[in-house]
Write an enzyme that holds these catalytic residues in place. Structure first.
Site, PDB file in Angstrom:
ATOM      1  N   LYS A  83       0.830  -1.213   0.000  1.00 41.24           N
ATOM      2  CA  LYS A  83       0.000   0.000   0.000  1.00 41.24           C
ATOM      3  C   LYS A  83       0.857   1.252   0.000  1.00 41.24           C
ATOM      4  O   LYS A  83       0.466   2.270  -0.565  1.00 41.24           O
ATOM      5  CB  LYS A  83      -0.950   0.015   1.203  1.00 41.24           C
ATOM      6  N   LYS A 123      -7.370 -14.182  -9.779  1.00 42.32           N
ATOM      7  CA  LYS A 123      -8.545 -14.054  -8.936  1.00 42.32           C
ATOM      8  C   LYS A 123      -9.355 -12.807  -9.322  1.00 42.32           C
ATOM      9  O   LYS A 123      -8.773 -11.774  -9.627  1.00 42.32           O
ATOM     10  CB  LYS A 123      -8.042 -13.929  -7.492  1.00 42.32           C
ATOM     11  N   LYS A 135     -11.653  -6.479  -6.877  1.00 43.85           N
ATOM     12  CA  LYS A 135     -12.427  -5.244  -6.987  1.00 43.85           C
ATOM     13  C   LYS A 135     -11.648  -4.170  -7.708  1.00 43.85           C
ATOM     14  O   LYS A 135     -12.177  -3.171  -8.113  1.00 43.85           O
ATOM     15  CB  LYS A 135     -12.823  -4.767  -5.591  1.00 43.85           C
TER      16      LYS A 135
END
Ligand code: TRP
Length: 333
Positions: free
Chosen positions: A115, A197, A200
């Site tokens: 992040k 996978k 989002k």
């Protein structure tokens, strides 16, 4: 709640547009788990602000997520469903636990590194402290089990370490939680890159189907789904990842087995098959979305759920925090 049942804790951030993969992997799971455990389910809005949020959107997404979970079958009568910021003990315990956590170990966390490279303009203390807040969430409720995705495994390990460290330094205070890495029957992959996978935040938005997608969007995304060059509809994940992913999705959303689905589509063309998968998904989503919207129109009900969740959560959390404050030597009145 029955005394003998184990305590289960989990939370989700209200920032993500949930995909049908989250539905299969997380939401449906909660619905099952609430019958076997004393469950605390939180909406982790304090974690959400570790990356910059639009305040109005954060507020709106909080209620939308609450309504979606209830629409999907998470029952506020069966579990404690609450908003993290409504229970101040989370922040209070996190502060104490900070003093049992080393800067070096936080700097080494995979998600923190990831992040901070993605949000290089905002590497704030909260981002680094995220796992400590998560440890506080879990430890406050003396949770036995914590169902999380594999991406949260490192955070759960740290929560266990912190609990053990505190218990050892003072005296046994926290239950050391176990991770529950639930194997879901089907892993849902990206429609455009079926070896990855479904996420989002995929680069190609056509690869992910969101819980909020309307019927036309769902059908369009499935129509564009990647398949392969031969024309057999059979389950072979290595050789035919696209078709196999569609079969898994169909199986989950239609309630039929993969073998039954293969039989159903034997001899059919990809076009027909993809339309059928899209329709099965849209058909399942529509009533959930309708119920979600109905709930969103009943703010008094949702507020009531949050209020009762807050009260029940605060009671449990307060007991633990009180113990911690005593043990750490905070003078109490
Ligand atoms: N970090 C978790 C996630 O993004 C959400 C979360 C916050 C959580 N607190 C938690 C999960 C406590 C399990 C237990 O998925």
């Amino acid at each position: 709640m029955e005394e003998s049942r184990k305590v289960l804790y989990s939370a989700v951030q209200p920032t993500n547009n949930l995909t049908i993969g989250n539905y299969i992997g997380a939401i449906r799971n909660w619905v099952d788990l609430q019958n076997g455990y004393d469950c605390y389910f939180a909406i982790a809005n304090m974690h959400a602000i570790t990356v910059r949020q639009n305040p109005a959107e954060l507020r709106q997404k909080t209620l939308a997520l609450l309504a979606l979970y209830i629409a999907c079958g998470v029952d506020p009568e069966k579990c404690v469903l609450y908003l993290q910021s409504h229970v101040p003990a989370h922040a209070e315990l996190a502060w104490v636990l900070n003093t049992f956590t080393y800067v070096g170990e936080m700097e080494r966390m995979t998600q923190y590194k990831d992040k901070s490279s993605r949000h290089a303009d905002n590497i704030n203390m909260g981002l680094m402290d995220y796992p400590v807040l998560m440890a506080a969430d879990i430890l406050l409720y003396q949770a036995d089990v914590v169902p999380v995705g594999l991406d949260q495994r490192q955070h759960l390990e740290i929560a266990r370490d912190i609990a053990q460290r505190f218990n050892k330094a003072l005296s046994p205070t926290f239950k050391v939680p176990e991770g529950l890495y639930v194997k879901v029957g089907a892993k849902i992959n990206d429609l455009q890159e079926p070896s990855k996978k479904m996420s989002k935040s995929a680069e190609n938005p056509n690869g992910s189907v969101f819980m909020s997608d309307d019927k036309d969007t769902v059908i369009r995304k499935f129509r564009r789904a990647v398949t392969d060059s031969d024309s057999d509809i059979r389950y072979a994940p290595e050789e035919k990842p696209g078709v196999s992913n569609l079969l898994s999705i169909y199986s989950v959303f239609s309630g039929k087995s993969v073998a039954e689905a293969e039989k159903e589509f034997a001899g059919a063309g990809y076009g027909e098959f993809k339309l059928a998968v899209g329709e099965a998904v849209a058909e399942k989503l529509e009533p959930l979305q309708k119920e979600q919207n109905r709930l969103l129109g009943d703010k008094a009900y949702l507020d009531g759920v949050l209020r009762s969740g807050m009260e029940r959560a605060a009671r449990a959390a307060g007991r633990t925090l009180n113990k911690v404050y005593k043990k750490i030597g905070f003078y109490q009145l």
